[in-house]
Write a protein that holds these residues in place. Structure first.
Motif, mmCIF file in Angstrom:
data_model
loop_
_atom_site.group_PDB
_atom_site.id
_atom_site.type_symbol
_atom_site.label_atom_id
_atom_site.label_comp_id
_atom_site.label_asym_id
_atom_site.label_seq_id
_atom_site.Cartn_x
_atom_site.Cartn_y
_atom_site.Cartn_z
ATOM 1 N N VAL A 1 -93.865 40.247 -8.119
ATOM 2 C CA VAL A 1 -94.164 39.472 -9.293
ATOM 3 C C VAL A 1 -93.054 39.306 -10.315
ATOM 4 C CG1 VAL A 1 -95.810 39.258 -11.186
ATOM 5 C CG2 VAL A 1 -96.526 40.321 -9.227
ATOM 6 N N VAL A 2 -92.688 37.775 -10.378
ATOM 7 C CA VAL A 2 -91.375 37.602 -11.152
ATOM 8 C C VAL A 2 -92.195 37.056 -12.488
ATOM 9 C CG1 VAL A 2 -89.513 36.328 -11.746
ATOM 10 C CG2 VAL A 2 -90.025 36.854 -9.182
ATOM 11 N N VAL A 3 -91.846 37.848 -13.768
ATOM 12 C CA VAL A 3 -92.525 37.807 -14.903
ATOM 13 C C VAL A 3 -91.313 36.970 -15.681
ATOM 14 C CG1 VAL A 3 -93.490 38.737 -17.033
ATOM 15 C CG2 VAL A 3 -93.941 40.005 -14.508
ATOM 16 N N CYS A 4 -91.762 36.004 -16.385
ATOM 17 C CA CYS A 4 -90.940 35.128 -17.223
ATOM 18 C C CYS A 4 -91.085 35.968 -18.749
ATOM 19 C CB CYS A 4 -91.540 33.998 -17.700
ATOM 20 S SG CYS A 4 -90.592 32.892 -18.865
ATOM 21 N N ASN A 5 -89.871 36.705 -18.820
ATOM 22 C CA ASN A 5 -90.066 37.754 -19.917
ATOM 23 C C ASN A 5 -89.812 37.052 -21.244
ATOM 24 O OD1 ASN A 5 -87.129 37.401 -19.815
ATOM 25 N ND2 ASN A 5 -86.512 39.306 -19.199
ATOM 26 N N THR A 6 -89.219 35.675 -21.366
ATOM 27 C CA THR A 6 -89.180 34.718 -22.599
ATOM 28 C C THR A 6 -90.313 34.108 -23.060
ATOM 29 O OG1 THR A 6 -87.987 33.165 -21.394
ATOM 30 C CG2 THR A 6 -86.672 34.951 -22.443
ATOM 31 N N CYS A 7 -91.347 34.223 -22.227
ATOM 32 C CA CYS A 7 -92.791 33.373 -22.315
ATOM 33 C C CYS A 7 -93.007 33.785 -23.738
ATOM 34 C CB CYS A 7 -93.879 33.693 -21.401
ATOM 35 S SG CYS A 7 -93.752 32.700 -19.999
ATOM 36 N N ARG A 8 -94.006 32.932 -24.271
ATOM 37 C CA ARG A 8 -94.828 33.040 -25.630
ATOM 38 C C ARG A 8 -95.936 33.951 -25.378
ATOM 39 N NH1 ARG A 8 -94.190 28.808 -29.210
ATOM 40 N NH2 ARG A 8 -96.242 29.177 -29.985
ATOM 41 N N LEU A 9 -96.301 34.404 -26.526
ATOM 42 C CA LEU A 9 -97.231 35.607 -26.650
ATOM 43 C C LEU A 9 -98.496 34.864 -26.305
ATOM 44 C CD1 LEU A 9 -98.291 38.475 -27.510
ATOM 45 C CD2 LEU A 9 -98.441 37.546 -29.514
ATOM 46 N N SER A 10 -98.646 33.807 -26.752
ATOM 47 C CA SER A 10 -100.045 33.007 -26.714
ATOM 48 C C SER A 10 -99.760 31.578 -27.045
ATOM 49 C CB SER A 10 -100.975 33.411 -27.707
ATOM 50 O OG SER A 10 -100.662 32.874 -28.988
ATOM 51 N N ALA A 11 -100.863 30.477 -26.820
ATOM 52 C CA ALA A 11 -100.497 29.153 -27.214
ATOM 53 C C ALA A 11 -100.037 28.809 -28.568
ATOM 54 C CB ALA A 11 -101.904 28.291 -26.978
ATOM 55 N N ASP A 12 -100.737 29.864 -29.528
ATOM 56 C CA ASP A 12 -100.031 29.701 -30.886
ATOM 57 C C ASP A 12 -99.081 30.474 -31.474
ATOM 58 O OD1 ASP A 12 -102.579 27.861 -31.079
ATOM 59 O OD2 ASP A 12 -103.869 29.589 -31.143
ATOM 60 N N ALA A 13 -98.844 31.681 -30.773
ATOM 61 C CA ALA A 13 -97.818 32.437 -31.257
ATOM 62 C C ALA A 13 -96.501 32.573 -30.209
ATOM 63 C CB ALA A 13 -98.384 33.635 -31.581
ATOM 64 N N ARG A 14 -95.432 32.554 -30.592
ATOM 65 C CA ARG A 14 -94.328 33.045 -30.020
ATOM 66 C C ARG A 14 -94.013 34.496 -29.725
ATOM 67 N NH1 ARG A 14 -88.361 30.360 -30.453
ATOM 68 N NH2 ARG A 14 -87.186 32.017 -29.414
ATOM 69 N N GLU A 15 -94.324 35.357 -30.599
ATOM 70 C CA GLU A 15 -94.054 36.885 -30.573
ATOM 71 C C GLU A 15 -95.286 37.403 -31.297
ATOM 72 O OE1 GLU A 15 -90.447 36.693 -33.063
ATOM 73 O OE2 GLU A 15 -89.457 36.254 -31.204
ATOM 74 N N ASP A 16 -95.301 38.726 -30.932
ATOM 75 C CA ASP A 16 -96.217 39.497 -31.717
ATOM 76 C C ASP A 16 -95.422 40.050 -33.126
ATOM 77 O OD1 ASP A 16 -94.517 41.694 -31.239
ATOM 78 O OD2 ASP A 16 -95.722 42.846 -30.130
ATOM 79 N N GLY A 17 -96.232 40.881 -34.024
ATOM 80 C CA GLY A 17 -95.834 41.307 -35.176
ATOM 81 C C GLY A 17 -94.379 42.133 -35.159
ATOM 82 N N GLN A 18 -94.095 42.408 -34.095
ATOM 83 C CA GLN A 18 -92.975 43.282 -34.063
ATOM 84 C C GLN A 18 -91.653 42.572 -33.147
ATOM 85 O OE1 GLN A 18 -94.394 46.495 -31.794
ATOM 86 N NE2 GLN A 18 -94.917 47.659 -33.700
ATOM 87 N N GLY A 19 -91.910 41.073 -33.018
ATOM 88 C CA GLY A 19 -90.877 40.315 -32.463
ATOM 89 C C GLY A 19 -90.989 40.337 -31.187
ATOM 90 N N ARG A 20 -91.678 40.784 -30.243
ATOM 91 C CA ARG A 20 -91.933 40.902 -28.842
ATOM 92 C C ARG A 20 -92.513 39.591 -28.059
ATOM 93 N NH1 ARG A 20 -94.328 46.772 -28.016
ATOM 94 N NH2 ARG A 20 -95.837 45.765 -29.485
ATOM 95 N N ARG A 21 -91.964 39.242 -27.268
ATOM 96 C CA ARG A 21 -92.368 37.993 -26.660
ATOM 97 C C ARG A 21 -93.749 38.366 -25.566
ATOM 98 N NH1 ARG A 21 -89.497 33.117 -25.843
ATOM 99 N NH2 ARG A 21 -88.192 32.943 -27.909
ATOM 100 N N GLY A 22 -94.597 37.609 -25.138
ATOM 101 C CA GLY A 22 -95.609 37.867 -24.502
ATOM 102 C C GLY A 22 -95.444 38.359 -23.189
ATOM 103 N N GLY A 23 -94.283 37.511 -22.448
ATOM 104 C CA GLY A 23 -94.021 37.954 -21.245
ATOM 105 C C GLY A 23 -93.314 39.348 -20.855
ATOM 106 N N ALA A 24 -92.475 39.504 -21.846
ATOM 107 C CA ALA A 24 -92.123 41.012 -21.959
ATOM 108 C C ALA A 24 -93.144 42.024 -21.975
ATOM 109 C CB ALA A 24 -90.735 41.292 -23.081
ATOM 110 N N LEU A 25 -94.116 41.675 -22.871
ATOM 111 C CA LEU A 25 -95.262 42.553 -23.007
ATOM 112 C C LEU A 25 -96.129 42.767 -21.787
ATOM 113 C CD1 LEU A 25 -96.317 41.608 -26.637
ATOM 114 C CD2 LEU A 25 -95.228 43.898 -25.791
#
Length: 135
Positions: A11-35
């Motif tokens: 599984v190749v995960v896009c580690n720069t993907c947005r957290l959600s349709a509405d947010a780029r990162e979480d409150g700690q600056g982490r991207r959704g793909g990395a999470l």
């Protein structure tokens, strides 16, 4: 720059993907793909059966209209790009369970009745393996 990886189910995960349709990162600056990649690895640490699928990270899969995007692939098999996941254990398990079945299949086609519920509705594209098309 291309980086070689071991062949096999992955599984190749896009580690720069947005957290959600509405947010780029979480409150700690982490991207959704990395999470999502982190959740997959944590799940693999708890469930050794899931370690048969490599979790690989790559910056930008160019599916930027979607968020938390992954590419499921294995040598000589159809590949699939999926997206719009919430980065957590539930999505990680569904993706890895599907990827296990994909890797065990003859050509990369998993019967719908075997799809984990968590991947249904998340498919974006199907890609043929190099040297083949699907007729």
């Amino acid at each position: 720059m291309l980086t070689p990886v071991e062949p096999g189910p992955s599984v190749v995960v896009c580690n720069t993907c947005r957290l959600s349709a509405d947010a780029r990162e979480d409150g700690q600056g982490r991207r959704g793909g990395a999470l999502l990649a982190e959740a997959m690895r944590a799940l693999q640490a708890k469930d050794p059966a899931l370690q048969a699928v490599a979790v690989q990270e790559m910056a930008c899969l160019f599916a930027c209209q979607r968020h938390c995007t992954v590419h499921i692939r294995a040598p000589g098999k159809l590949g699939y790009v999926l997206g719009d996941f919430e980065p957590g254990e539930e999505a990680a398990r569904a993706i890895l369970d599907y990827a296990l079945r994909h890797g065990e299949s003859a050509e990369g086609q998993v019967p719908y009745r075997q799809w984990p519920e968590g991947v249904k509705g998340h498919f974006i594209t199907r890609t043929p393996p190099e040297g083949f098309i699907h007729a």
